[in-house]
Design an enzyme around this catalytic site. Structure first.
Site, PDB file in Angstrom:
ATOM      1  N   ASP A 117       0.883  -1.036  -0.036  1.00  0.00           N
ATOM      2  CA  ASP A 117       0.104   0.178   0.005  1.00  0.00           C
ATOM      3  C   ASP A 117       0.887   1.164  -0.086  1.00  0.00           C
ATOM      4  OD1 ASP A 117      -2.706   1.090   0.508  1.00  0.00           O
ATOM      5  OD2 ASP A 117      -1.799   1.944   2.399  1.00  0.00           O
ATOM      6  N   GLU A 140       1.296  -0.487  -5.176  1.00  0.00           N
ATOM      7  CA  GLU A 140       0.185   0.493  -5.316  1.00  0.00           C
ATOM      8  C   GLU A 140       1.081   1.946  -5.325  1.00  0.00           C
ATOM      9  OE1 GLU A 140      -3.414   3.187  -3.735  1.00  0.00           O
ATOM     10  OE2 GLU A 140      -1.774   2.564  -2.460  1.00  0.00           O
TER      11      GLU A 140
HETATM   12  C1  NOJ Z   1      -4.614   3.125  -0.765  1.00  0.00           C
HETATM   13  C2  NOJ Z   1      -5.815   2.287  -0.449  1.00  0.00           C
HETATM   14  O1  NOJ Z   1      -6.176   1.676  -1.638  1.00  0.00           O
HETATM   15  C3  NOJ Z   1      -6.801   2.901   0.285  1.00  0.00           C
HETATM   16  O2  NOJ Z   1      -8.064   2.077   0.481  1.00  0.00           O
HETATM   17  C4  NOJ Z   1      -6.347   3.753   1.510  1.00  0.00           C
HETATM   18  O3  NOJ Z   1      -7.280   4.497   2.090  1.00  0.00           O
HETATM   19  C5  NOJ Z   1      -4.846   4.380   1.448  1.00  0.00           C
HETATM   20  N1  NOJ Z   1      -4.000   3.533   0.452  1.00  0.00           N
HETATM   21  C6  NOJ Z   1      -4.148   4.552   2.725  1.00  0.00           C
HETATM   22  O4  NOJ Z   1      -3.860   3.495   3.088  1.00  0.00           O
END
Ligand code: NOJ
Length: 550
Positions: free
Chosen positions: A204, A246
């Site tokens: 993430d 991500e």
């Molecule tokens: C990306 C995630 O996909 C999202 O759902 C989240 O709120 C943020 N990162 C913070 O972790």
């Protein structure tokens, strides 16, 4: 035991993203859980999923649906236990599938014991695990991501009279990666879950690990150095397991996260996604061609992850201001549909619940370069509810059948109410009905996946545009030459899609393939033989074909 058919298994894999809480309630308390999921692994196998991606399953106050972790070495009590989790890992593997889970490196919950300790006093041993400052004026060039909620990336903490840094909600303080203990702790946590047998992580919020003055605090060299360390660690201890990034960034910045095949195995292609939607409204392939042309080559071991929707708002961060306005006007006419820099709607409602368009985008998802990810529920065209808080309207319970709570749970109260409207309510949209109907979207998706899996070209092949004059039609070649067996004929596909709601005729120069008879592998229909003459193709509104050239 290795479940990996080959070391680059992820290149052929179809991913399925699911939220444990929303999928299936096995205990009857109104929350989806691991026991429920175990019960539905056969479903995933039937659908044709190769790798399941679980959203965060850790203990958490769930302020950000688990992306606010309060303990990295356990399972949220609503979801089950570590034993239940192990059963999932085994169950997935027994069915020949893989499993990856989210790891949240950048920040924790403010309820995590590390933060509770850190905020106690300026000389707490955990003080330096987070980013503290006497002023809120540092790193002013960093943008605010949760624009609709947060006014600053700093929050004042009365206990010690200092500010702490957070890129997301103020309930999610950023860890301090300048601290070697933090760096090491995260590697230990990686080992903990790898030990349990998972096949990798979706990592993430990668770009934000470090902060430096006079930068936007994204994609810093220090972040890449840490990612390299993480990859080397995984490579040495857990070969075959993957790291998926991500990083919601432009293609050239994401390219850096593949490194020299020494950072991530995979990364989401964020900028492509909104352009797929844009192309339909513009009745033109232009924006898709443009972004693909701006996408650099990646190392041979690396792979893009492509998607149509996920658990967040449909992000419009990676488009121009003008494109964003266009997308908002076209796809979010109601102000309530907008959230931060995006749109909080699911696939089917975005596409007006038009089967032709839903199929078309799926047909592209399954043939453009990369491994596709399906967001749970989109395979049956589930709806959303824009009036729920935050992104909750796209995280509602999975609709299995027409029984109580759509077969999701026997409880009277659910973590989140079912979608209940005339079009998208579970009476009309559910798995059981669609499985029983050979003409359903579900069967169409299964069919496309089954066909995709018969070939390597879609996951591994080269990619080249075929652009007829009419720009309402997009064409591309996917070609795979069997490296290890040159005597086997290369797989050669020409995908054609009509992005418009009208009949389109195009003329292609296929002279190089004279004498061949293309076959649409989705329907087994043979197309006219290619001759020396220009090749004319007529496509019905929103028609898509996957032509195989022998
Ligand atoms: C990306 C995630 O996909 C999202 O759902 C989240 O709120 C943020 N990162 C913070 O972790």
């Amino acid at each position: 035991m290795s479940v990996y058919k080959n070391p680059t298994w992820y290149k052929d894999a179809v991913f399925y993203e699911l939220y444990i809480r929303a999928f299936k309630d096995g205990s009857g308390d109104g929350h989806g859980d691991l026991r429920g999921l175990l019960d539905r692994l056969d479903y995933l196998q039937e659908l044709g999923v190769d790798c399941v991606w679980l959203l965060p399953m850790y203990p958490s106050p769930l302020f950000d649906d688990g992306y606010d972790v309060a303990d990295y070495r356990n399972i949220h009590e609503d979801f089950g236990t570590l034993e239940d989790f192990k059963a999932i890992v085994d169950g997935v593997h027994e069915r020949g599938m893989c499993i990856i889970v989210d790891i949240v490196l950048n920040h924790t919950s403010d309820q995590h014991p590390w933060f509770i300790e850190s905020r106690q006093s300026k000389d707490s041993p955990k003080r330096d695990w987070y980013v503290w400052s006497e002023t809120d004026q540092r790193y002013q060039d960093a943008r605010i991501i949760f624009l609709d909620t947060e006014v600053s990336n700093w929050t004042y903490d009365e206990l010690t009279g200092e500010y702490y840094w957070h890129r997301f909600y103020s309930q999610q303080p950023d860890l301090n990666y300048d601290n070697p203990e933090v760096q090491q702790e995260m590697l230990d946590i990686v080992d903990f879950w790898m030990e349990m047998g998972i096949d990798g992580f979706r990592v993430d919020a990668v770009p934000y690990l470090f902060e430096r003055e006079n930068t936007n605090c994204e994609n810093l060299p220090e972040t890449h150095d840490y990612v390299k360390r993480l990859r080397a660690h995984v490579e040495a201890k857990w070969p075959g397991r993957i790291l998926l990034a991500e990083a919601n960034q432009w293609p050239h910045d994401v390219r850096e996260y593949f490194g020299d095949a020494d950072e991530f195995h995979m990364a989401f292609h964020f900028p492509l996604m909104p352009r797929l939607f844009m192309s339909l409204k513009q009745r033109s392939r232009r924006s898709i061609v443009d972004i693909m042309n701006r996408t650099p080559d990646i190392p041979p071991m690396a792979q893009w992850c492509i998607f149509l929707r996920n658990h967040d708002e449909l992000t419009l961060e990676m488009v121009t201001e003008e494109e964003r306005q266009f997308m908002w006007e076209q796809y979010a006419p109601e102000p309530r549909m907008r959230l931060n820099l995006g749109i909080r709607r699911r696939l089917a409602p975005l596409l007006n619940n038009d089967r032709r368009r839903i199929e078309l985008l799926n047909a592209m998802l399954f043939t453009l370069p990369g491994s596709p990810i399906i967001y749970y529920g989109d395979e049956i065209g589930m709806g959303d509810d824009i009036w729920r808080d935050d992104r909750n309207g796209v995280r509602t319970p999975m609709q299995w059948d027409t029984s109580k709570n759509a077969g999701f749970s026997s409880a009277d109260e659910l973590y989140e109410a079912m979608i209940d409207d005339r079009i998208f309510g579970f009476q009309g949209v559910n798995v059981a009905q669609q499985q029983a109907d050979p003409e359903s979207l579900w069967h169409k998706v299964v069919h496309m996946l089954t066909v995709r899996k018969q070939y390597r070209a879609f996951g591994r092949g080269s990619f080249e545009f075929e652009l007829p004059e009419n720009d309402g039609v997009l064409g591309y070649w996917r070609v795979y030459a069997h490296e290890d067996a040159p005597e086997i004929e290369p797989e050669r596909f020409l995908v054609l899609v009509n992005l418009t709601d009208e009949l389109q005729t195009v003329t292609l120069d296929l002279g190089a393939h004279q004498g061949k008879t293309p076959v649409d592998v989705l329907t087994s229909e043979s197309w006219p033989e290619i001759t020396a003459e220009p090749y004319t193709a007529t496509l019905a509104p929103y028609e898509y074909v996957w032509l195989k050239l022998p």
